[in-house]
Design an enzyme around this catalytic site. Structure first.
Site, PDB file in Angstrom:
ATOM      1  CE1 TYR A 101       0.020   2.640   7.988  1.00  0.00           C
ATOM      2  CE2 TYR A 101      -1.206   3.595   9.771  1.00  0.00           C
ATOM      3  CZ  TYR A 101      -0.822   2.667   8.586  1.00  0.00           C
ATOM      4  OH  TYR A 101      -2.205   1.904   8.753  1.00  0.00           O
ATOM      5  CG  HIS A 156      -2.066  -0.953   1.067  1.00  0.00           C
ATOM      6  ND1 HIS A 156      -3.234  -0.913   1.878  1.00  0.00           N
ATOM      7  CD2 HIS A 156      -2.375  -2.019   0.120  1.00  0.00           C
ATOM      8  CE1 HIS A 156      -4.220  -1.654   1.395  1.00  0.00           C
ATOM      9  NE2 HIS A 156      -3.526  -2.367   0.610  1.00  0.00           N
ATOM     10  CE1 TYR A 193      -5.167   3.848   9.056  1.00  0.00           C
ATOM     11  CE2 TYR A 193      -5.743   3.762  11.339  1.00  0.00           C
ATOM     12  CZ  TYR A 193      -4.817   3.186  10.394  1.00  0.00           C
ATOM     13  OH  TYR A 193      -3.997   2.295  10.502  1.00  0.00           O
ATOM     14  CE  LYS A 233       4.154   3.221  13.560  1.00  0.00           C
ATOM     15  NZ  LYS A 233       4.780   2.819  12.260  1.00  0.00           N
ATOM     16  N   PRO A 266      -3.804   0.120  19.032  1.00  0.00           N
ATOM     17  CG  PRO A 266      -5.847  -1.050  18.302  1.00  0.00           C
ATOM     18  CD  PRO A 266      -5.053  -0.657  19.451  1.00  0.00           C
TER      19      PRO A 266
HETATM   20  P1  FAS Z   1       2.344 -11.922  21.606  1.00  0.00           P
HETATM   21  O1  FAS Z   1       1.516 -11.744  22.862  1.00  0.00           O
HETATM   22  O2  FAS Z   1       1.843 -12.062  20.550  1.00  0.00           O
HETATM   23  O3  FAS Z   1       3.061 -13.447  21.943  1.00  0.00           O
HETATM   24  C1  FAS Z   1       3.302 -13.781  23.395  1.00  0.00           C
HETATM   25  C2  FAS Z   1       3.399 -15.533  23.330  1.00  0.00           C
HETATM   26  O4  FAS Z   1       3.853 -15.886  24.661  1.00  0.00           O
HETATM   27  C3  FAS Z   1       2.243 -16.056  23.184  1.00  0.00           C
HETATM   28  O5  FAS Z   1       2.081 -17.016  22.237  1.00  0.00           O
HETATM   29  C4  FAS Z   1       1.843 -16.723  24.567  1.00  0.00           C
HETATM   30  O6  FAS Z   1       0.953 -17.623  24.464  1.00  0.00           O
HETATM   31  C5  FAS Z   1       3.174 -17.082  25.081  1.00  0.00           C
HETATM   32  N1  FAS Z   1       3.027 -16.816  26.471  1.00  0.00           N
HETATM   33  C6  FAS Z   1       2.246 -16.088  27.347  1.00  0.00           C
HETATM   34  N2  FAS Z   1       2.802 -16.531  28.663  1.00  0.00           N
HETATM   35  C7  FAS Z   1       3.477 -17.407  28.752  1.00  0.00           C
HETATM   36  C8  FAS Z   1       4.167 -18.307  29.648  1.00  0.00           C
HETATM   37  N3  FAS Z   1       3.897 -18.132  30.709  1.00  0.00           N
HETATM   38  N4  FAS Z   1       5.073 -19.303  29.103  1.00  0.00           N
HETATM   39  C9  FAS Z   1       5.082 -19.543  28.015  1.00  0.00           C
HETATM   40  N5  FAS Z   1       4.505 -18.741  26.860  1.00  0.00           N
HETATM   41  C10 FAS Z   1       3.746 -17.999  27.155  1.00  0.00           C
HETATM   42  N6  FAS Z   1      -0.911  -4.855  16.930  1.00  0.00           N
HETATM   43  C11 FAS Z   1      -0.919  -4.177  15.694  1.00  0.00           C
HETATM   44  O7  FAS Z   1      -0.023  -3.614  15.118  1.00  0.00           O
HETATM   45  N7  FAS Z   1      -2.355  -4.010  14.873  1.00  0.00           N
HETATM   46  C12 FAS Z   1      -3.387  -4.614  15.527  1.00  0.00           C
HETATM   47  O8  FAS Z   1      -4.455  -4.493  14.812  1.00  0.00           O
HETATM   48  C13 FAS Z   1      -3.256  -5.379  16.789  1.00  0.00           C
HETATM   49  N8  FAS Z   1      -4.493  -5.914  17.126  1.00  0.00           N
HETATM   50  C14 FAS Z   1      -4.624  -6.683  18.247  1.00  0.00           C
HETATM   51  C15 FAS Z   1      -5.340  -7.308  19.001  1.00  0.00           C
HETATM   52  C16 FAS Z   1      -5.305  -8.040  20.121  1.00  0.00           C
HETATM   53  C17 FAS Z   1      -6.717  -8.913  20.525  1.00  0.00           C
HETATM   54  C18 FAS Z   1      -4.182  -7.960  20.787  1.00  0.00           C
HETATM   55  C19 FAS Z   1      -4.090  -8.644  22.369  1.00  0.00           C
HETATM   56  C20 FAS Z   1      -3.024  -7.203  20.392  1.00  0.00           C
HETATM   57  C21 FAS Z   1      -3.116  -6.485  18.866  1.00  0.00           C
HETATM   58  N9  FAS Z   1      -1.869  -6.073  18.360  1.00  0.00           N
HETATM   59  C22 FAS Z   1      -1.895  -5.473  17.317  1.00  0.00           C
HETATM   60  C23 FAS Z   1      -0.820  -6.035  19.168  1.00  0.00           C
HETATM   61  C24 FAS Z   1      -0.291  -7.515  18.669  1.00  0.00           C
HETATM   62  O9  FAS Z   1      -0.030  -7.675  17.315  1.00  0.00           O
HETATM   63  C25 FAS Z   1       1.022  -7.446  19.551  1.00  0.00           C
HETATM   64  O10 FAS Z   1       2.094  -6.486  19.175  1.00  0.00           O
HETATM   65  C26 FAS Z   1       2.097  -8.716  19.134  1.00  0.00           C
HETATM   66  O11 FAS Z   1       1.296  -9.853  19.130  1.00  0.00           O
HETATM   67  C27 FAS Z   1       3.618  -8.853  19.934  1.00  0.00           C
HETATM   68  O12 FAS Z   1       3.849  -9.975  19.758  1.00  0.00           O
HETATM   69  P2  FAS Z   1       4.577 -10.714  21.010  1.00  0.00           P
HETATM   70  O13 FAS Z   1       5.291  -9.719  21.242  1.00  0.00           O
HETATM   71  O14 FAS Z   1       5.473 -11.895  20.297  1.00  0.00           O
HETATM   72  O15 FAS Z   1       3.512 -11.140  21.919  1.00  0.00           O
HETATM   73  C1  PHB Z   2      -5.524  -4.578  10.832  1.00  0.00           C
HETATM   74  O1  PHB Z   2      -5.529  -4.637   9.698  1.00  0.00           O
HETATM   75  O2  PHB Z   2      -5.532  -5.401  11.837  1.00  0.00           O
HETATM   76  C2  PHB Z   2      -4.896  -3.087  11.284  1.00  0.00           C
HETATM   77  C3  PHB Z   2      -4.680  -1.921  10.436  1.00  0.00           C
HETATM   78  C4  PHB Z   2      -4.109  -0.968  10.721  1.00  0.00           C
HETATM   79  C5  PHB Z   2      -4.166  -0.472  12.123  1.00  0.00           C
HETATM   80  C6  PHB Z   2      -4.685  -1.323  12.985  1.00  0.00           C
HETATM   81  C7  PHB Z   2      -5.290  -2.851  12.554  1.00  0.00           C
HETATM   82  O3  PHB Z   2      -3.808   0.606  12.599  1.00  0.00           O
END
Ligand code: FAS
Ligand code: PHB
Length: 395
Positions: A389, A74, A202, A297, A293
């Site tokens: 961004y 994009h 957005y 980032k 979100p």
């Molecule tokens: P993660 O949380 O992805 O991974 C951590 C891992 O550790 C998991 O697999 C978990 O099961 C494991 N774990 C936890 N406790 C443990 C333990 N005691 N022992 C062993 N393993 C354990 N970011 C965006 O940029 N855009 C978005 O739209 C967006 N939407 C999101 C929606 C939700 C519901 C959430 C919660 C987050 C969202 N995020 C978004 C942020 C998300 O993408 C995180 O930044 C990303 O998953 C970070 O990756 P990790 O640091 O690997 O953490």
């Molecule tokens: C998504 O595609 O999930 C998304 C994209 C941009 C954002 C947040 C989430 O800022």
């Protein structure tokens, strides 16, 4: 079962799996310990947009083949204020792009990479307990299929997210996270319908924020601002589509609805630990910091941490302690720029929450409309938004 490695990685999300790939590229021994099943990790629907810097990191470690084949490049986003849509042209403003490629796909590519390497990744590990991280011989205890493991390591990487065990190992006075909440949450849906837009929209609307994203030419990802604590059961499909159409509506444009295949509500919170290192424990990704979100980032910040930490651990293995000693300071300096941008985008695009006094709500909303109209009317403001961004340099 007693095992020995150089780096014990807690968590097999994007941060944990990617740091394993970086360490593998430098032949640094590691073991990844994940407490959920492989299927559960892969099922989580999270982020959707990769910065140019993140694409470069994945490419550097041979992880970008499918990303280049299936990712959607994009060249900008659309900002919309009360139905007036403006395209922010990243290519013209900063010469960079972003790639729409779901986090699930990044995780799948990483899992397949580790399968091909024969990496030591333990899924469904129970009672994961890192110990001795404040000494020079940490050990991680866990159980898999009824077998107790004792994993000795030189370093432990806490890649276990915001609710993981590793954060709890750092004394409160040391972790000392700077935190804030937001008076909004996101109701997100996945729908089996072609996106009604070429690039992300957005939108700020009197009823609230809405965003049109996507996962592929046939799968749309959309979000609605709702109040914190909103009950998802109150949002049947028709109500969701009606709200999205109202908030994203623009003259001559309509939103095409379709079957919703997943819906969830995600609260918004910012948190940054005061340090990403404690003894032999290093925090990366959500284990160290979380953002709302709105600025896309979260995943990108995790990738940036890992690009720094993985190379620093490799340097340490070659006898150079410098990068590892600098990791926390370097990563946190970049993280606060990301926090600031994520807070800016959240306050720019959301209506004031339910706790704001009525008279202040009207002012705050009008002020946000004014700020957004400034941005959509200023090349300079758009250039700053585009630079952040599409992603700041990682180090
Ligand atoms: P993660 O949380 O992805 O991974 C951590 C891992 O550790 C998991 O697999 C978990 O099961 C494991 N774990 C936890 N406790 C443990 C333990 N005691 N022992 C062993 N393993 C354990 N970011 C965006 O940029 N855009 C978005 O739209 C967006 N939407 C999101 C929606 C939700 C519901 C959430 C919660 C987050 C969202 N995020 C978004 C942020 C998300 O993408 C995180 O930044 C990303 O998953 C970070 O990756 P990790 O640091 O690997 O953490
Ligand atoms: C998504 O595609 O999930 C998304 C994209 C941009 C954002 C947040 C989430 O800022």
């Amino acid at each position: 079962m007693a095992e020995r490695t150089t780096v014990a990685v807690i968590g097999a999300g994007p941060a944990g799996l990617l740091i394993g790939a970086v360490l593998a590229a430098h032949a640094v021994p590691f073991v990844i310990v994940e407490h959920r099943s492989r299927e559960h990790v892969l099922s989580r629907i999270r982020a959707g947009v990769l910065e140019q810097a993140s694409v470069d990191v994945l490419e550097r470690y041979g992880l970008a083949e499918r990303l280049h084949a299936e990712g959607l490049v994009h060249g900008g986003i659309h900002l919309q204020v009360e139905g007036e849509r403006t395209h922010v042209d990243f290519r013209a403003l900063v010469g960079r792009t972003v790639t729409v490629y779901g986090q699930q796909q990044v995780v799948l590519d990483l899992m397949r990479h580790h399968d091909a390497l024969g990496s030591a990744v333990h899924y469904s590990a129970e009672d994961v307990r890192p110990e001795g991280i404040d000494g020079d011989a940490p050990v991680v205890r866990f159980r898999v299929d009824g077998v107790d493991h004792e994993l000795r390591a030189d370093f432990v990487v806490g890649a276990d997210g915001y609710h993981g065990v590793c954060r709890t190992l750092v004394p409160d006075g040391v972790l000392a996270p700077a935190e804030r909440g937001y008076d909004a949450a996101w109701l997100g849906i996945l729908a089996d319908v072609a996106p009604s837009t070429d690039e992300l929209i957005y939108a700020l609307h009197p009823e609230g924020f809405a965003m049109h994203s996507m996962r592929s030419p046939t799968v749309s990802r959309l979000y609605l601002q709702v109040d914190p604590g909103e009950d998802l059961a109150q949002w049947e499909d028709d109500r969701i589509w009606a709200a999205l159409q109202e908030r994203l509506g623009s003259p001559g444009w309509t939103l095409t609805p379709g079957p919703i295949t997943e819906k969830s509500i995600t609260p918004m919170r910012s948190s940054v630990a005061a340090t990403l290192v404690y003894g032999r424990l290093f925090l990366a990704g959500d284990a160290g910091h979380i953002v709302p979100p709105t600025g896309a980032k979260g995943l990108n910040a995790a990738i940036a941490d890992v690009a720094l930490l993985g190379e620093a651990l490799a340097a340490q293995a070659r006898g150079d302690d410098g990068p590892l000693a600098a990791y926390s300071t370097t990563a946190l300096a970049r993280q606060w720029k990301i926090q600031s941008f994520s807070q800016y985008m959240t306050e720019l695009l959301h209506v004031p929450g339910p706790d704001v006094a009525r008279d202040e709500r009207a002012f705050d909303y009008a002020s946000r409309v004014g700020r957004l109209r400034y941005v959509t009317g200023s090349r300079y403001a758009q250039q700053s938004l585009a630079e952040q961004y599409t992603g700041l340099a990682i180090a």
